[in-house]
Write a protein that holds these residues in place. Structure first.
Motif, mmCIF file in Angstrom:
data_model
loop_
_atom_site.group_PDB
_atom_site.id
_atom_site.type_symbol
_atom_site.label_atom_id
_atom_site.label_comp_id
_atom_site.label_asym_id
_atom_site.label_seq_id
_atom_site.Cartn_x
_atom_site.Cartn_y
_atom_site.Cartn_z
ATOM 1 N N VAL A 217 11.715 -21.438 -2.367
ATOM 2 C CA VAL A 217 11.033 -20.280 -1.781
ATOM 3 C C VAL A 217 9.550 -20.299 -2.175
ATOM 4 O O VAL A 217 8.289 -20.158 -1.469
ATOM 5 N N GLN B 290 3.250 -15.883 -6.436
ATOM 6 C CA GLN B 290 2.157 -16.407 -5.430
ATOM 7 C C GLN B 290 0.977 -15.605 -5.267
ATOM 8 O O GLN B 290 -0.280 -16.204 -5.176
ATOM 9 N N GLN B 291 0.984 -14.297 -5.405
ATOM 10 C CA GLN B 291 -0.185 -13.358 -5.430
ATOM 11 C C GLN B 291 -0.871 -13.519 -6.537
ATOM 12 O O GLN B 291 -2.130 -13.347 -6.486
ATOM 13 N N PRO C 188 6.245 -5.846 1.386
ATOM 14 C CA PRO C 188 5.653 -7.042 1.708
ATOM 15 C C PRO C 188 4.408 -7.631 1.074
ATOM 16 O O PRO C 188 4.101 -8.826 0.962
ATOM 17 N N ASP C 189 3.724 -6.629 0.180
ATOM 18 C CA ASP C 189 2.587 -7.067 -0.553
ATOM 19 C C ASP C 189 2.734 -6.459 -1.937
ATOM 20 O O ASP C 189 2.852 -5.250 -2.028
ATOM 21 N N SER D 283 8.694 -14.576 -6.661
ATOM 22 C CA SER D 283 8.133 -15.505 -5.861
ATOM 23 C C SER D 283 6.826 -14.849 -5.185
ATOM 24 O O SER D 283 5.882 -15.547 -5.198
ATOM 25 N N LYS D 284 6.926 -13.538 -4.828
ATOM 26 C CA LYS D 284 5.801 -13.108 -4.138
ATOM 27 C C LYS D 284 4.752 -12.743 -5.371
ATOM 28 O O LYS D 284 3.402 -12.817 -5.078
ATOM 29 N N HIS E 160 14.614 -13.181 -7.460
ATOM 30 C CA HIS E 160 13.569 -14.061 -7.311
ATOM 31 C C HIS E 160 12.741 -13.725 -6.043
ATOM 32 O O HIS E 160 11.683 -14.059 -6.183
ATOM 33 N N PRO E 161 13.215 -12.798 -4.942
ATOM 34 C CA PRO E 161 12.382 -12.703 -4.012
ATOM 35 C C PRO E 161 11.117 -12.131 -4.240
ATOM 36 O O PRO E 161 10.107 -12.595 -3.748
#
Lengths: 300, 374
Positions: B265, B240-241, B209-210, B236-237, B232-233
């Motif tokens: 996403v 973003q972070q 998750p992080d 994208s995290k 890609h999942p």
């Protein structure tokens, strides 16, 4: 030092994510000694419900805080309904049977729910809109922590305090403790055990739903499988802190978050899971019931 | 069953030879081109489209009177993508006196057959064998291919970050999977060859998750770019972070990220992200025409490597025409020195035999779509 602080805070944020899920795990375990593997899926369903409702409310141009309020409330209701039903269908008939049966049933429920969402919704990753406010005063410290992380941390603290108070000082809390100690005896003195357990599942599922909304907002994405990965880590955290203990779950989650974060920062993220499980083994070797777990006496 | 097919194939081939021999008794001898690959068996779907492509190109050229007054004739051999059958097919093609071969399809079979072609001085152009050493070992000067080798993507990403973006120090992350880690390792290797420092090379847990800890680590390493090998999942995290922490350094990734789901996403965080992906041929007029021809002649949509084989045949025939003869050395020189317009684009071959002008391109997210950078 600054680097350490950053890693420590990111570990704290990670820990509070685990804690949000671990609290529900530990609560159910504390009352009926069942590891509810479907808990991660309830969390995922909570997130999905909020995503769908949020999309609906946003399209009706509601203000963001109203969207947040409604989505959270409705996803709590929806997830609780799931939790209540699962307990009734999958766990209650197995009460009093060997504990392994209920555990396998829980794994089954978890797989059924994942596939249900996969088929009924989508197999794709979906973008998750941020329902949470951005604090502008936090902007200068964005390298350390962001608004969403702070909110998750705050909510975790509130829930922990709320649960502790609930269990210690309310009527239903007393009934829960009685059920946890001895189900038959509790029944004899007039506690409606079935009702107590249903309430436990409803509360646990509500927490999972709140976690789902917050954590998905943080990640910015959702898919049917997210509950599994997060659920496993939260489970490790709950065991670490002493499963069944509410402050233990939070403490265990933070220890897990810090270990992973500092391990990643100073050694390598390749071994993130290894750090998590090494710390679990070490703590279980020293204290088999977890850090804050009560030593189980053999009942005779 | 298999034996019957083989027998039939042999008869058909014999018949073809007799027939063509009779027909061309008084004309100039034909130029024979071999087409080899998997035409039966479980990988037939990879090989048959190439046969169709070669047939279409040859038909077009024969309708125009052939090359240098000579008609072109195809000799088709099946190898089922099996090395032991590939050597048989190669031996048959050699004894049929082919000038060049379009094939083979699978890298293993290609490698097995190449030695035979090399000894007989036969030019070989594969539409699909991507194994890097086939060209890079320098062992087969007769070998060319109209597809990018497996490591081309990483090489392109490394060249792009070192030469175009002029990065000096990068972090390379991957998802510990075969695809992502393979890409990441090659990017690291090529980037270091360009003198780029790679102080951070790590795998992260997919699905977590992080990623804020590893993002902190990136920021602490003071790099000026991040390469991500994976899907890609996680990408994208990560973006973003990173952007949430105020890091605005280039993020370069692979084909696993060059997917519209990534943009959906990651939303506004996707803006500016670079990703490599196969060169887009969907707007190429020649590609559209070739696909139309296929539909008209065979009644179906073309399959895998059709355009690659189409381009290979075109390049080969063009080289023979430019060389003015079927002499091996002249054809090889012509392949390397001439550009041809094909469905894959304006292509030629480098000294090692790899295609120039087609392969992977760098894309960047601009206003919510991947735009090819020229």
């Amino acid at each position: 030092m600054e680097y350490f602080l950053k890693l420590f805070l990111s570990g704290t944020a990670k820990g509070s994510i685990y804690a949000l899920i671990a609290l529900g795990y530990t609560m159910v375990y504390g009352i009926i000694q069942l590891i509810n593997f479907a808990h991660g899926e309830i969390y995922m369903i909570g997130g999905f419900t909020a995503l769908i409702l949020g999309g609906f409310f946003f399209s009706n141009s509601m203000p963001v805080w109203l969207v947040l309020l409604f989505s959270v409330l409705l996803s709590i209701i929806y997830a609780s309904a799931f939790g209540y039903t699962i307990e009734k269908i999958a766990y209650r008939p197995l009460r009093g049977k060997p504990r392994l049966s209920a555990l396998i049933s829980a794994i089954g429920v978890s797989i059924v729910l994942q596939n249900f969402v996969l088929l009924a919704q989508t197999e794709k990753f979906m973008p998750f809109p941020s329902y949470l406010p951005e604090f502008s005063w936090l902007q200068p410290y964005k390298e350390y922590i962001n608004s969403t992380q702070l909110i998750i941390l705050g909510v975790t603290a509130i829930i922990m305090v709320f649960l502790t108070l609930l269990i210690k000082f309310t009527r239903i809390g007393k009934a829960m403790r009685a059920t946890a100690q001895d189900m038959h005896m509790a029944q004899l003195v007039g506690v409606d055990v079935n009702q107590v357990i249903s309430v436990t599942f409803i509360i646990g599922s509500s927490l999972a739903a709140i976690g789902g909304v917050l954590i998905c907002s943080y990640m910015g994405q959702i898919n049917y499988y997210i509950g599994f990965v997060a659920g496993i880590k939260a489970f490790v955290a709950a065991v670490l802190g002493g499963i069944g203990s509410i402050p233990g779950a939070v403490l265990g989650s933070f220890i897990l978050g810090w270990t992973e974060s500092l391990g990643t920062g100073y050694i390598s993220s390749d071994y993130e899971d290894a750090f998590a499980f090494v710390i679990l083994i070490v703590i279980l070797l020293i204290k088999p019931d977890g850090i804050l777990g009560r030593t189980q006496r053999q009942k005779v | 069953m298999k034996r019957t097919y083989m027998l039939l194939a042999v008869f058909a081939l014999a018949g073809l030879m007799v027939f063509s021999g009779a027909q061309n008794a008084f004309a100039a001898p034909t130029i024979k081109i071999g087409v080899a690959g998997a035409h039966t068996g479980d990988l037939a779907s990879y090989g048959l489209p190439s046969v169709n492509a070669a047939k279409l190109v040859v038909k077009n050229i024969n309708d125009k009177g052939g090359i240098n007054g000579q008609k072109v004739e195809l000799v088709i051999e099946d190898d089922q993508c099996k090395p032991e059958l590939a050597t048989n097919a190669a031996a048959k093609l050699v004894s049929a006196k082919v000038v060049a071969v379009i094939g083979h399809i699978c890298s293993g079979a290609t490698k097995a057959a190449l030695g035979i072609y090399k000894d007989s001085k036969i030019v070989t152009i594969s539409p699909s064998a991507t194994n890097p050493p086939l060209t890079q070992s320098g062992e087969y000067p007769n070998f060319f291919r109209t597809i990018a080798p497996d490591d081309a993507q990483a090489k392109l990403a490394a060249t792009f970050l070192a030469k175009t973006l002029k990065l000096k120090k990068i972090a390379v992350l991957h998802d510990k999977g075969d695809y992502g880690k393979g890409f990441a390792e090659l990017v690291k290797q090529y980037a270091e060859e360009y003198g780029v420092q790679v102080p951070l090379f790590e795998g992260i847990n997919p699905g977590a998750p992080d990623y804020s800890a590893v993002v902190n680590k990136i920021s602490n390493a003071k790099v000026d770019g991040v390469v991500w090998g994976g899907y890609h999942p996680e990408a994208s995290k990560l973006v973003q972070q990173m952007k949430d922490k105020g890091m605005n350094i280039p993020f370069i990734s692979d084909d696993g990220v060059k997917d519209n789901t990534f943009i959906e996403v990651a939303g506004k965080y996707a803006e500016g992200v670079y990703a490599t992906g196969p060169t887009d041929t969907s707007t190429n007029a020649l590609a559209i025409k070739a696909i139309e021809e296929h539909k008209k002649t065979f009644g179906t949509e073309p399959g895998a490597f059709f355009l690659n084989a189409y381009a290979a045949t075109q390049a080969l025939l063009n080289a023979i025409e430019k060389a003015g003869s079927t002499d091996y050395n002249k054809i090889v020189a012509a392949l390397k020195s001439n550009y041809v317009d094909t469905p894959l684009g304006h292509i030629s071959f480098d000294q090692k035999g790899d295609i120039i002008g087609f392969g992977f391109s760098v894309y960047q997210v601009k206003n919510g779509v991947f735009v090819e950078l020229k």
